[in-house]
Scaffold this motif. Structure first.
Motif, PDB file in Angstrom:
ATOM      1  N   TYR A  59      -7.168   9.133  -4.573  1.00  0.00           N
ATOM      2  CA  TYR A  59      -6.110   9.529  -5.446  1.00  0.00           C
ATOM      3  C   TYR A  59      -6.257   8.555  -6.536  1.00  0.00           C
ATOM      4  CZ  TYR A  59      -4.502  13.115  -2.116  1.00  0.00           C
ATOM      5  OH  TYR A  59      -4.620  14.283  -1.405  1.00  0.00           O
ATOM      6  N   GLY A  60      -6.984   7.477  -6.644  1.00  0.00           N
ATOM      7  CA  GLY A  60      -7.272   6.595  -7.494  1.00  0.00           C
ATOM      8  C   GLY A  60      -5.900   5.722  -7.825  1.00  0.00           C
ATOM      9  N   ALA A  61      -5.642   5.619  -9.060  1.00  0.00           N
ATOM     10  CA  ALA A  61      -4.393   4.946  -9.618  1.00  0.00           C
ATOM     11  C   ALA A  61      -3.100   5.814  -9.340  1.00  0.00           C
ATOM     12  CB  ALA A  61      -4.708   4.693 -11.053  1.00  0.00           C
ATOM     13  N   ARG A  62      -3.213   6.747  -9.004  1.00  0.00           N
ATOM     14  CA  ARG A  62      -2.054   7.541  -8.856  1.00  0.00           C
ATOM     15  C   ARG A  62      -1.273   7.116  -7.470  1.00  0.00           C
ATOM     16  NH1 ARG A  62      -3.720  13.880  -8.688  1.00  0.00           N
ATOM     17  NH2 ARG A  62      -5.546  12.955  -7.734  1.00  0.00           N
ATOM     18  N   VAL A  63      -1.857   6.480  -6.561  1.00  0.00           N
ATOM     19  CA  VAL A  63      -1.428   5.981  -5.397  1.00  0.00           C
ATOM     20  C   VAL A  63      -1.612   4.270  -5.305  1.00  0.00           C
ATOM     21  CG1 VAL A  63      -1.367   5.876  -2.928  1.00  0.00           C
ATOM     22  CG2 VAL A  63      -1.549   8.218  -4.087  1.00  0.00           C
ATOM     23  N   ARG A  64      -0.606   3.489  -5.091  1.00  0.00           N
ATOM     24  CA  ARG A  64      -0.802   2.006  -4.934  1.00  0.00           C
ATOM     25  C   ARG A  64      -1.139   1.980  -3.542  1.00  0.00           C
ATOM     26  NH1 ARG A  64       4.361  -1.404  -6.647  1.00  0.00           N
ATOM     27  NH2 ARG A  64       2.720  -3.215  -6.030  1.00  0.00           N
ATOM     28  N   TYR A  65      -2.447   1.293  -3.050  1.00  0.00           N
ATOM     29  CA  TYR A  65      -2.863   1.298  -1.754  1.00  0.00           C
ATOM     30  C   TYR A  65      -2.701  -0.087  -1.365  1.00  0.00           C
ATOM     31  CZ  TYR A  65      -5.896   1.139   2.213  1.00  0.00           C
ATOM     32  OH  TYR A  65      -6.619   0.746   3.504  1.00  0.00           O
ATOM     33  N   HIS A  66      -2.046  -0.277  -0.235  1.00  0.00           N
ATOM     34  CA  HIS A  66      -2.067  -1.736   0.293  1.00  0.00           C
ATOM     35  C   HIS A  66      -2.510  -1.762   1.945  1.00  0.00           C
ATOM     36  CE1 HIS A  66      -0.385  -5.772   1.066  1.00  0.00           C
ATOM     37  NE2 HIS A  66       0.019  -5.460   2.085  1.00  0.00           N
ATOM     38  N   TYR A  67      -3.331  -2.700   2.280  1.00  0.00           N
ATOM     39  CA  TYR A  67      -3.873  -2.763   3.586  1.00  0.00           C
ATOM     40  C   TYR A  67      -3.211  -3.730   4.434  1.00  0.00           C
ATOM     41  CZ  TYR A  67      -6.876  -3.192   7.790  1.00  0.00           C
ATOM     42  OH  TYR A  67      -7.095  -3.223   9.215  1.00  0.00           O
ATOM     43  N   GLN A  68      -2.797  -3.791   5.491  1.00  0.00           N
ATOM     44  CA  GLN A  68      -2.310  -4.971   6.392  1.00  0.00           C
ATOM     45  C   GLN A  68      -2.892  -4.740   7.859  1.00  0.00           C
ATOM     46  OE1 GLN A  68       1.939  -4.635   6.012  1.00  0.00           O
ATOM     47  NE2 GLN A  68       2.024  -3.594   8.172  1.00  0.00           N
ATOM     48  N   GLU A  69      -3.081  -5.705   8.615  1.00  0.00           N
ATOM     49  CA  GLU A  69      -3.425  -5.615   9.947  1.00  0.00           C
ATOM     50  C   GLU A  69      -1.970  -5.017  10.750  1.00  0.00           C
ATOM     51  OE1 GLU A  69      -6.269  -6.818  11.564  1.00  0.00           O
ATOM     52  OE2 GLU A  69      -6.822  -7.348   9.388  1.00  0.00           O
ATOM     53  N   ASN A  70      -2.669  -4.269  11.829  1.00  0.00           N
ATOM     54  CA  ASN A  70      -1.559  -3.504  12.535  1.00  0.00           C
ATOM     55  C   ASN A  70      -0.405  -4.308  13.087  1.00  0.00           C
ATOM     56  OD1 ASN A  70      -0.911  -2.308  15.504  1.00  0.00           O
ATOM     57  ND2 ASN A  70      -1.084  -0.663  14.079  1.00  0.00           N
ATOM     58  N   ALA A  71       0.703  -3.967  12.434  1.00  0.00           N
ATOM     59  CA  ALA A  71       2.081  -4.447  12.886  1.00  0.00           C
ATOM     60  C   ALA A  71       3.032  -3.427  13.002  1.00  0.00           C
ATOM     61  CB  ALA A  71       2.554  -5.336  11.738  1.00  0.00           C
ATOM     62  N   GLY A  72       2.644  -2.366  13.052  1.00  0.00           N
ATOM     63  CA  GLY A  72       3.987  -1.292  13.250  1.00  0.00           C
ATOM     64  C   GLY A  72       4.394  -0.693  12.254  1.00  0.00           C
ATOM     65  N   GLY A  73       5.212   0.460  12.481  1.00  0.00           N
ATOM     66  CA  GLY A  73       5.781   1.118  11.452  1.00  0.00           C
ATOM     67  C   GLY A  73       6.796   0.610  10.705  1.00  0.00           C
ATOM     68  N   SER A  74       7.853  -0.244  11.471  1.00  0.00           N
ATOM     69  CA  SER A  74       8.649  -0.684  10.519  1.00  0.00           C
ATOM     70  C   SER A  74       8.060  -1.941   9.824  1.00  0.00           C
ATOM     71  CB  SER A  74       9.624  -1.714  11.655  1.00  0.00           C
ATOM     72  OG  SER A  74      10.368  -0.552  12.505  1.00  0.00           O
ATOM     73  N   ALA A  75       7.076  -2.743  10.237  1.00  0.00           N
ATOM     74  CA  ALA A  75       6.438  -3.609   9.355  1.00  0.00           C
ATOM     75  C   ALA A  75       5.832  -3.040   8.006  1.00  0.00           C
ATOM     76  CB  ALA A  75       5.474  -4.503   9.996  1.00  0.00           C
ATOM     77  N   ALA A  76       5.126  -2.015   8.462  1.00  0.00           N
ATOM     78  CA  ALA A  76       4.586  -1.175   7.093  1.00  0.00           C
ATOM     79  C   ALA A  76       5.793  -0.764   6.309  1.00  0.00           C
ATOM     80  CB  ALA A  76       3.827  -0.342   7.760  1.00  0.00           C
ATOM     81  N   ARG A  77       6.878  -0.178   6.612  1.00  0.00           N
ATOM     82  CA  ARG A  77       7.960   0.256   5.657  1.00  0.00           C
ATOM     83  C   ARG A  77       8.315  -1.128   5.045  1.00  0.00           C
ATOM     84  NH1 ARG A  77       9.363   3.800  10.061  1.00  0.00           N
ATOM     85  NH2 ARG A  77       8.966   5.911   9.516  1.00  0.00           N
ATOM     86  N   ASN A  78       8.577  -2.084   5.617  1.00  0.00           N
ATOM     87  CA  ASN A  78       8.810  -3.475   4.941  1.00  0.00           C
ATOM     88  C   ASN A  78       8.165  -3.965   3.886  1.00  0.00           C
ATOM     89  OD1 ASN A  78      11.039  -3.348   6.853  1.00  0.00           O
ATOM     90  ND2 ASN A  78      10.367  -4.744   8.154  1.00  0.00           N
ATOM     91  N   THR A  79       6.772  -3.708   3.929  1.00  0.00           N
ATOM     92  CA  THR A  79       5.740  -4.103   3.097  1.00  0.00           C
ATOM     93  C   THR A  79       5.921  -3.214   2.045  1.00  0.00           C
ATOM     94  OG1 THR A  79       4.417  -4.962   4.740  1.00  0.00           O
ATOM     95  CG2 THR A  79       3.317  -4.442   2.535  1.00  0.00           C
ATOM     96  N   GLY A  80       6.061  -2.058   1.983  1.00  0.00           N
ATOM     97  CA  GLY A  80       6.310  -1.088   1.010  1.00  0.00           C
ATOM     98  C   GLY A  80       7.536  -1.506   0.139  1.00  0.00           C
TER      99      GLY A  80
END
Length: 337
Positions: A59-80
Motif C-alpha cells: 500500500y506504499g505511502a497510504r499506510v504508515r508502517y512501523h515494526y517492533q519486536e513482539n510485545a503483544g497487542g497492547s504494546a502495539a496499540r500504544n506504539t500506534g
C-alpha cells in the motif's frame, strides 16, 4: 454519505498486526474505502513471522508502517497512539473490517455532540462465512443510542449488556494522557481495563446503534478464547478496579460491572463448557469445594426433586433467579469482593 473529515476531527487509524498476512489486506482496504478518509493509517507490526510486512508494504505511502519486536497487542496499540498525528484515535484489529461509512457516521455524531470524548458503534460478529450476528439487540441499544438523542452512561449501558468493541471505538487522543495507555503485558481484558479507566473520568459515551464494524470471530486461538475460563484473571481485574472505582467515587456504578462479569463467567461455565469451567473454578480456588456444596444444597432447596420431575412448579422463574443469586454469592465469597 458525503460528510468529509472536518478540520477539528482528524482521525489516526491504529492497526496492530501479528501474523495477519491473510487478513490485514482486507482490513486496510476497509479503511481506504471510507467515505470520510482518515488523516492516516498506522500499521504496527508486532514481530510477525509471516508475510504481514509484505502485504502492508504493497500500500506504499497510504499506510504508515512501523515494526517492533513482539510485545503483544497492547504494546502495539500504544506504539500506534504515540506515533499518531490525529487528535482522535480509531482502532481496527488486523482481522476485522469496517463498513464504508463507519468513520463518517462517528464524525457526524461527534459534530452533533462535541463534548463527547469517546464513541463506538454497534457491530456484527462473524462466526463463519454464513453466520453473522448483531452484537447489541435493537430493543436494548435503542435505550442508549445517539440516534434516539441519548448520550449513554458507560456503566449503565455495560450492566444492560452493551459492550464496546475496540474495533468500533474512537477516542480523543488527549484522553490517553489522563487515563494512561493500554496496560502492557496484560493478556486478557486489556480493552475493558482501558474502558473502565476512561469511564471513571468520562462516563458519558456515544453509542451508534447501526452495525458499522465486523468482528471476525473465526480463529480458535485468540486471546479471548484462550483465557475465557480463567477466573483468576477476572478476579485480578475486578479487585484492581474496585480500588480504582473507589478512588474516583464510582464504586456504586462499578457494582453493576462486577455483577455482569460474574454472570458472564457463569454463562460460559454452564452453557459452553461446564466441566472445564468447574475445573477452572476449583483449580483457581481450592476452597470452592465446600462453598459449592453449600450452593448445591441451596439449589436443591430451591428446586425440590419432585417439582423438577413433575414440572408443575409455578414459581420456576422466581426460583431460577434465586439460584442465579446464590451462585453469584458463591463467586463473590471466593473472590472476596
Amino acid at each position: 454519505m458525503s460528510v468529509l473529515n472536518s478540520n477539528s476531527i482528524q482521525v489516526s487509524v491504529v492497526i496492530p498486526v501479528y501474523n495477519a498476512g491473510r487478513t490485514i489486506g482486507s482490513a486496510i482496504e476497509s479503511v481506504l474505502n471510507q467515505t470520510a478518509p482518515p488523516l492516516e493509517i498506522i500499521a504496527v507490526n508486532d514481530g510477525s513471522t509471516d508475510d504481514s510486512e509484505a502485504v502492508i508494504r504493497r500500500y506504499g505511502a497510504r499506510v504508515r508502517y512501523h515494526y517492533q519486536e513482539n510485545a503483544g497487542g497492547s504494546a502495539a496499540r500504544n506504539t500506534g497512539i504515540k506515533l499518531a498525528r490525529g487528535n482522535w484515535i480509531a482502532f481496527l484489529d488486523a482481522d476485522d473490517l469496517w463498513l464504508p461509512d463507519k468513520l463518517a457516521c462517528q464524525i457526524q455524531s461527534l459534530q452533533r455532540y462535541p463534548d463527547l470524548k469517546w464513541i463506538c458503534t454497534n457491530y456484527t460478529i462473524q462466526y463463519s462465512r454464513d453466520n453473522h450476528q448483531r452484537s447489541f439487540k435493537e430493543e436494548l441499544a435503542g435505550r442508549y443510542a445517539l440516534e434516539s438523542g441519548k448520550v449513554a452512561d458507560f456503566f449503565q449501558a455495560y450492566s444492560a449488556g452493551i459492550y464496546p468493541l475496540t474495533t468500533s471505538l474512537m477516542v480523543k487522543r488527549n484522553i490517553f494522557y489522563e487515563t494512561g495507555l493500554f496496560r502492557h503485558g496484560q493478556k486478557w481484558a486489556h480493552d475493558t481495563d482501558l474502558f473502565l479507566r476512561i469511564a471513571y473520568r468520562y462516563p458519558e459515551i456515544g453509542y451508534l446503534d447501526r452495525p458499522l464494524a465486523i468482528y471476525r470471530h473465526l480463529t480458535t486461538g485468540g486471546i479471548t478464547r484462550v483465557y475465557r475460563f480463567d477466573l483468576k484473571k477476572r478476579h485480578v481485574l475486578i479487585r484492581r478496579h474496585r480500588r480504582l472505582s473507589q478512588a474516583f467515587d464510582k464504586h456504586k456504578e462499578f457494582e453493576g460491572f462486577i455483577r455482569k462479569k460474574i454472570r458472564q463467567f457463569m454463562y460460559i461455565m454452564y452453557v459452553h463448557r461446564f466441566y472445564r469451567g468447574v475445573g477452572s473454578l476449583l483449580s483457581s480456588y481450592p476452597e470452592a469445594t465446600s462453598m459449592m456444596q453449600k450452593a448445591l444444597m441451596l439449589i436443591l432447596i430451591l428446586f425440590p426433586f419432585d417439582a423438577v420431575l413433575t414440572g408443575i412448579d409455578i414459581s420456576f422463574v422466581r426460583r431460577k433467579r434465586s439460584v442465579t443469586k446464590a451462585v453469584e454469592w458463591l463467586f463473590r465469597r471466593m473472590m472476596k469482593i
